[in-house]
Design a protein around this motif. Sequence first.
Motif, PDB file in Angstrom:
ATOM      1  N   UNK A  42       9.852   0.042  -3.510  1.00  0.00           N
ATOM      2  CA  UNK A  42      10.115  -0.623  -5.147  1.00  0.00           C
ATOM      3  C   UNK A  42      11.872  -1.543  -5.079  1.00  0.00           C
ATOM      4  N   UNK A  43      12.818  -1.064  -3.430  1.00  0.00           N
ATOM      5  CA  UNK A  43      13.928  -1.408  -3.204  1.00  0.00           C
ATOM      6  C   UNK A  43      13.612  -2.670  -2.349  1.00  0.00           C
ATOM      7  N   UNK A  44      12.979  -2.826  -2.227  1.00  0.00           N
ATOM      8  CA  UNK A  44      12.257  -4.145  -1.305  1.00  0.00           C
ATOM      9  C   UNK A  44      11.918  -5.374  -1.992  1.00  0.00           C
ATOM     10  N   UNK A  45      11.789  -4.988  -3.735  1.00  0.00           N
ATOM     11  CA  UNK A  45      10.822  -6.224  -3.997  1.00  0.00           C
ATOM     12  C   UNK A  45      11.700  -6.815  -5.148  1.00  0.00           C
ATOM     13  N   UNK A  46      11.769  -7.999  -4.752  1.00  0.00           N
ATOM     14  CA  UNK A  46      12.050  -9.986  -5.479  1.00  0.00           C
ATOM     15  C   UNK A  46      11.376  -9.593  -7.326  1.00  0.00           C
ATOM     16  N   UNK A  47      12.520  -9.410  -7.793  1.00  0.00           N
ATOM     17  CA  UNK A  47      11.957  -9.341  -9.309  1.00  0.00           C
ATOM     18  C   UNK A  47      10.422  -8.412  -9.399  1.00  0.00           C
ATOM     19  N   UNK A  48      10.544  -7.419  -9.329  1.00  0.00           N
ATOM     20  CA  UNK A  48       8.893  -6.396  -9.160  1.00  0.00           C
ATOM     21  C   UNK A  48       7.780  -7.433  -8.865  1.00  0.00           C
ATOM     22  N   UNK A  49       8.058  -8.028  -8.059  1.00  0.00           N
ATOM     23  CA  UNK A  49       7.355  -9.232  -6.901  1.00  0.00           C
ATOM     24  C   UNK A  49       6.198  -7.570  -6.035  1.00  0.00           C
ATOM     25  N   UNK A  50       4.911  -7.680  -5.582  1.00  0.00           N
ATOM     26  CA  UNK A  50       4.580  -6.966  -4.716  1.00  0.00           C
ATOM     27  C   UNK A  50       4.564  -6.374  -3.679  1.00  0.00           C
ATOM     28  N   UNK A  51       5.230  -5.292  -2.970  1.00  0.00           N
ATOM     29  CA  UNK A  51       5.527  -4.825  -1.539  1.00  0.00           C
ATOM     30  C   UNK A  51       5.040  -3.878  -1.054  1.00  0.00           C
ATOM     31  N   UNK A  52       3.965  -4.701   0.105  1.00  0.00           N
ATOM     32  CA  UNK A  52       3.205  -3.826   1.271  1.00  0.00           C
ATOM     33  C   UNK A  52       4.199  -2.677   2.143  1.00  0.00           C
ATOM     34  N   UNK A  53       3.904  -1.487   2.021  1.00  0.00           N
ATOM     35  CA  UNK A  53       4.549   0.243   2.643  1.00  0.00           C
ATOM     36  C   UNK A  53       3.436   0.120   3.508  1.00  0.00           C
ATOM     37  N   UNK A  54       3.934  -0.602   4.704  1.00  0.00           N
ATOM     38  CA  UNK A  54       3.103  -0.124   5.766  1.00  0.00           C
ATOM     39  C   UNK A  54       2.912   0.922   7.414  1.00  0.00           C
ATOM     40  N   UNK A  55       2.553   1.745   6.876  1.00  0.00           N
ATOM     41  CA  UNK A  55       2.951   2.734   8.410  1.00  0.00           C
ATOM     42  C   UNK A  55       1.989   3.367   9.459  1.00  0.00           C
ATOM     43  N   UNK A  56       2.178   2.872  10.463  1.00  0.00           N
ATOM     44  CA  UNK A  56       0.981   3.318  11.671  1.00  0.00           C
ATOM     45  C   UNK A  56       1.543   4.610  12.304  1.00  0.00           C
ATOM     46  N   UNK A  57       0.542   4.992  12.965  1.00  0.00           N
ATOM     47  CA  UNK A  57       0.788   5.831  13.873  1.00  0.00           C
ATOM     48  C   UNK A  57       0.061   6.260  15.427  1.00  0.00           C
ATOM     49  N   UNK A  58       0.645   5.593  16.242  1.00  0.00           N
ATOM     50  CA  UNK A  58       0.586   5.190  17.410  1.00  0.00           C
ATOM     51  C   UNK A  58      -0.838   4.836  17.513  1.00  0.00           C
ATOM     52  N   UNK A  59      -1.476   3.521  17.268  1.00  0.00           N
ATOM     53  CA  UNK A  59      -3.069   2.986  16.782  1.00  0.00           C
ATOM     54  C   UNK A  59      -4.328   4.004  16.801  1.00  0.00           C
TER      55      UNK A  59
END
Length: 178
Positions: A42-59
């Motif tokens: 939410x801190x990365x959002x501009x004007x409450x737009x959509x943000x996707x948080x992506x986490x990847x663990x060693x494939x």
Amino acid sequence: MTSGRVTVYFAALLARTAEGWEASDTELDDVETLTDLIDLARGAAKDDDTVLAFIEHEDAWFGVVRVDGEEDPHIYVSDAAAAARTSYGSMLTDELLGRDPEDDLDSLVDLDGTEDGEPDQDDDSDPDAPVPVGPLGDGDILTDLGMEEKELKALDGDALESIADMLGCSMEGLEAVR
């Protein structure tokens, strides 16, 4: 004896802006709960737009948390069983399975006021339910953005790149930190 193996995660935020999608890497050092991850998105959002948080663990697995303003987040994990064996992955799978991370502590010491560790009557979660092998969560998390559930489930180790490509988001800055 510990094996000395270091767990490697890669995390990024893809934020929708007026100009398109903006990708940035992110540190998970201060993320201890799903709420922390959602707040970071939410801190990365501009004007409450959509943000996707992506986490990847060693494939081994990847997870996507979609935050749209103040709405409840949507979560998808590519391999729940693999994710559940890692700290950030268990954070996501516990939420998807309705588990409370504190349940593990409650089973050690009966602090909830029930006799003999008897479960709370209003608790619908099953801490002993098996974690499914394979995808878990909202398979339609990216459908309105152009990626169907079938395509999402087919992604492997290059999932972030495929998702960013589909969104029209440049990965140049992220590839440098991978």
